[in-house]
Design an enzyme around this catalytic site. Structure first.
Site, PDB file in Angstrom:
ATOM      1  N   GLY A  87     146.965  73.602  85.921  1.00 27.58           N
ATOM      2  CA  GLY A  87     147.981  74.619  86.130  1.00 27.58           C
ATOM      3  C   GLY A  87     149.360  74.060  85.831  1.00 27.58           C
ATOM      4  N   LYS A  99     155.550  70.381  86.240  1.00 31.89           N
ATOM      5  CA  LYS A  99     154.376  70.277  87.086  1.00 31.89           C
ATOM      6  C   LYS A  99     154.691  69.379  88.285  1.00 31.89           C
ATOM      7  CE  LYS A  99     150.429  69.496  85.333  1.00 31.89           C
ATOM      8  NZ  LYS A  99     149.985  70.354  86.424  1.00 31.89           N
ATOM      9  N   GLY A 102     152.129  70.444  93.509  1.00 32.58           N
ATOM     10  CA  GLY A 102     151.097  69.940  94.424  1.00 32.58           C
ATOM     11  C   GLY A 102     151.172  68.435  94.633  1.00 32.58           C
ATOM     12  N   GLU A 108     148.090  63.485  86.958  1.00 33.62           N
ATOM     13  CA  GLU A 108     147.929  64.575  85.977  1.00 33.62           C
ATOM     14  C   GLU A 108     148.409  64.122  84.602  1.00 33.62           C
ATOM     15  OE1 GLU A 108     148.349  68.344  89.048  1.00 33.62           O
ATOM     16  OE2 GLU A 108     150.116  67.673  87.972  1.00 33.62           O
TER      17      GLU A 108
END
Ligand code: 5RP
Length: 226
Positions: A87, A99, A102, A108
């Site tokens: 996402g 990003k 989270g 990531e």
């Protein structure tokens, strides 16, 4: 009118439809982190026999993948990944992303760097003309927090410590508001050069290859021409 949760579900389904035809019995799939990815993992569970394993970008996703019956490999065991699905907090039309909402941005970015294609899955509230509204997550080594914060202020940002949060790598996150990026890749490189920053949440030097964006009229696919 679909809710944001329903749109996330549709983006996750679109990711499954995109990924499944490309998976072979020996494929290893890169899997990101977040509530949209959680839905993708839940859908993937029914297809755990169609591919070999996953590499995960967080402890959270690892647990969910394993609970879904999907084998999770350490990235060190894997030489290449055809696809990485994740996402984003913001994505622009050039497929640059912010990003790290989270907190999993570092893993990531590492896992994505090993993959041939980054498949970004979002609801259309995340699609923006210009990145910058969502505060930029920056993972810092704890002892460098204040030194990094001063450097970020000198670049025009307002850093705020994400209270009570430790990353999977044992570090802290500064959420930085007030930044504008005329050239996101250039700004990412500037941040990458500040000692104490482990990783910033700009994914622009290497962005997504395709974005599956769920909106009220269905899922649209944004893809840059090679
Ligand atoms: C986690 C991320 C997520 O991909 C991002 O925060 C989007 O999450 P969600 O799907 O829950 O909206 O970068 O570090």
């Amino acid at each position: 009118m679909f809710s944001q949760d329903q749109l996330k579900q549709q983006a996750a389904q679109a990711a499954l439809d995109y990924v499944l035809p490309q998976l072979q019995p020996d494929s290893v799939l890169g899997v990101g982190t977040g509530s949209t990815v959680d839905r993708f993992i839940d859908l993937l569970a029914a297809h755990s026999g169609d591919f070999a394993a996953a590499v995960s970008s967080s402890e959270r996703s690892t647990q969910r993948l394993q609970a879904a019956g999907i084998r999770v490999l350490d990235l060190n065991e894997v030489a290449s990944l055809a696809l990485y699905v994740d996402g984003a907090d913001e994505v622009d039309h050039e497929l640059n992303m912010v990003k790290g909402g989270g907190g999993a941005l570092t893993r990531e970015k590492i896992v994505a760097s090993v993959a041939d294609r980054f498949v970004c899955i979002v609801d259309d509230s995340k699609l923006v003309r210009q990145l910058g509204r969502f505060p930029l997550p920056v993972e810092v080594i704890p002892l460098a927090r204040e030194a990094v914060a001063r450097q970020i202020r000198s670049l025009g940002g307002q850093p705020r410590l994400r209270e009570g949060f430790t990353t999977d790598n044992g570090n802290q996150i500064l959420d930085v508001s007030g930044l504008t990026y005329d050239d996101p890749a250039e700004f990412e490189a500037v941040l990458n050069n500040i000692p104490g920053i482990v990783c910033c949440g700009l994914f622009a030097i290497s962005g997504a290859h395709v974005a599956l964006v769920a909106g009220q009229d269905g899922v649209s696919r944004l893809e840059l021409q090679d």
